[in-house]
Design an enzyme around this catalytic site. Structure first.
Site, PDB file in Angstrom:
ATOM      1  N   GLU A  69       0.815  -1.266  -0.099  1.00 58.56           N
ATOM      2  CA  GLU A  69       0.078  -0.043  -0.107  1.00 58.56           C
ATOM      3  C   GLU A  69       0.963   1.200  -0.134  1.00 58.56           C
ATOM      4  OE1 GLU A  69      -2.326   0.815   3.519  1.00 58.56           O
ATOM      5  OE2 GLU A  69      -3.772   1.926   2.649  1.00 58.56           O
ATOM      6  N   LYS A 142      -9.680   1.698  -2.688  1.00 62.96           N
ATOM      7  CA  LYS A 142      -9.727   1.172  -1.320  1.00 62.96           C
ATOM      8  C   LYS A 142     -11.412   1.421  -0.899  1.00 62.96           C
ATOM      9  CE  LYS A 142      -7.467   1.480   3.291  1.00 62.96           C
ATOM     10  NZ  LYS A 142      -6.262   2.176   3.791  1.00 62.96           N
ATOM     11  N   CYS A 183      -5.486  -2.626   2.669  1.00 61.95           N
ATOM     12  CA  CYS A 183      -5.278  -2.566   4.121  1.00 61.95           C
ATOM     13  C   CYS A 183      -6.534  -2.639   5.016  1.00 61.95           C
ATOM     14  CB  CYS A 183      -4.714  -1.122   4.318  1.00 61.95           C
ATOM     15  SG  CYS A 183      -3.809  -1.043   6.018  1.00 61.95           S
TER      16      CYS A 183
END
Lengths: 301, 301
Positions: A69, A142, A183
């Site tokens: 990330e 994301k 994440c």
């Protein structure tokens, strides 16, 4: 060339993939490389470092390479807008160009970690997936932004900087069907279950857990998502010494479909290369058919 | 006095509890006792041993006591029918009588692990919950039976002996709302999510993971269920030396709402006593509102 999955394609896939796994017949075993990179405040240096790390992974036999990330940009508010690129304008995006070139010249699939994406006046935390022909195969923004405020421990509000994605991302590659999360996306079992239901055999989570949540939960989350869904989970983090506003946990890891750790790292810059063997999925799902043992009638009652 | 939750009561609860947690106002902190018992082939000895262990937990301050899965009976096919009891006939059930007496005389809540239950010509793997008045408050029949066949590792088919339960079990006790699962039930995140949605603050899983799956996943499953749902998870296992057809992992554990291990044990007979503090749930859910961060619109797309 935007090919991220749409809702309708997911519905279609769910119907098709529930019983039958969608994998190219010519691959059952291959190596994955996880490039745990040290991120600096110089974008060109980050690009060069990532390019070298991809090469190193390929030299160890990797056919699928995963980056961390936020690997081209320090993980701090002051950098995101400045480092962001517009992937629609491929020629003006050095990150797009490097990943495309690396995938093509090595003939591999790259899950390009995540970088700040600028689009329609918004910033996104975005992962691009490239195929061996160098073409963009999917783009994941994301979905779950990391907003946390635990007094005396950690405070961070990612939604102050980024807009959230609104689509799951499932991509068919030359090494099988892959689901992508970034994440904090790993904290949501529903997303992993969706990827399992749509036939993914690997979920790749570029991530940058901090020391606090990393030590507590990074391994637990990876192993639970893998064991619950009986598939591979691959994570890739920046290394501890990276620039940015908080200390990163590291520990890029490959977990197998029984929830077992196949390979992992410490917190330093490194490349983890390990084997993915899809026969482990069949063995595990046949021996312990969790999907058939589920009682949807009860959960939905 | 069968009070296990019905579907309609669950629906009702889900409506009522989604925002507002259902806890008696007079308790925010209390001690739980996990009685990790050594099980023998003598039922009376098992009953006496459990009774002593409950007393020991109470003497350490426990107001909620959890017993292991299958604690009055060796975990082997040849014993289940012989040791089974019919809880509808309370007077002829020494296990029911002991648990009721223990709960009443100590004024505590007991999650009575599990024992073989005989009902309508079927056997069930069943957990009874008793209140401080000695009355049965709920009965959970193991929903997900443990059928596994991993060549060279472990083969076990619980559904050869037992019928499966068909209801989740949520019970309001004097120490708050508790969800009940038995052993393999912990492998299904959907059940834990249902309990969280209905306002449970603790999920108790009596369990008897074997050495193979225990070492790999017992801790991971407990911590993932707790962290994903931001509640307490309490597990209670027989001890390693127990009678039965396979070696038991032990490691009875209390996990907090951040996924942190609060207390655990090795594999020997022991009593784990630890504090449950509900304010940790509020702190965790307020600081990291996973429930609000979920994107049901995406998972269901």
């Amino acid at each position: 060339m935007m090919a991220s999955s749409t809702s309708s394609s997911i519905e279609h896939t769910m119907l098709a993939a529930s019983e039958q796994l969608q994998v190219p017949s010519n691959i059952t075993k291959f190596k994955i490389g996880l490039c745990q990179l040290s991120v600096t405040s110089e974008k060109n240096q980050n690009l060069a470092c990532a390019r070298n790390s991809i090469k190193a992974a390929v030299e160890c036999g990797a056919r699928l390479v995963v980056l961390p990330e936020m690997w081209n940009c320090p993980y701090s508010n002051g950098y995101f807008a400045k480092f962001a690129e517009d992937f629609e304008n491929e020629d003006a995006s050095p990150t797009f160009s490097m990943l495309s070139e690396a995938a093509c010249s090595h003939g591999i699939t790259i899950v390009g970690g995540s970088v700040p994406e600028s689009s329609d006046g918004q910033l996104y935390n975005t992962s691009c997936v490239f195929g061996p022909d160098g073409k963009l195969k999917a783009k994941h923004r994301k979905i779950h932004l990391f907003d946390i405020e635990i007094p005396g421990d950690i405070t961070f509000k990612e939604s102050d900087f980024f807009a959230a994605g609104d689509k799951p991302t499932i991509v068919d590659t030359d090494v099988g069907r892959i689901g992508i999360g970034i994440c904090h996306d790993i904290r949501f079992p529903e997303l992993a279950a969706l990827y399992r239901a749509t036939g993914a055999r690997i979920i790749c989570y570029p991530g940058a857990f901090n020391i606090s949540t990393g030590e507590l939960l990074w391994e637990v989350m990876q192993r639970a998502r893998a064991a619950d869904n009986q598939l591979f989970v691959a994570t890739c983090s920046p290394s501890r010494g990276s620039s940015g506003s908080y200390a990163i946990w590291g520990h890029s890891t490959l977990v197998g479909p029984s929830g077992e750790i196949i390979a992992t790292s410490g917190h330093e810059e490194t490349v983890v290369v390990a084997e993915i063997d899809y026969s482990k999925i069949e063995l595990q799902r046949k021996g312990l058919p969790l999907d058939k043992q589920k009682r949807a009638d009860i959960y939905l009652s």
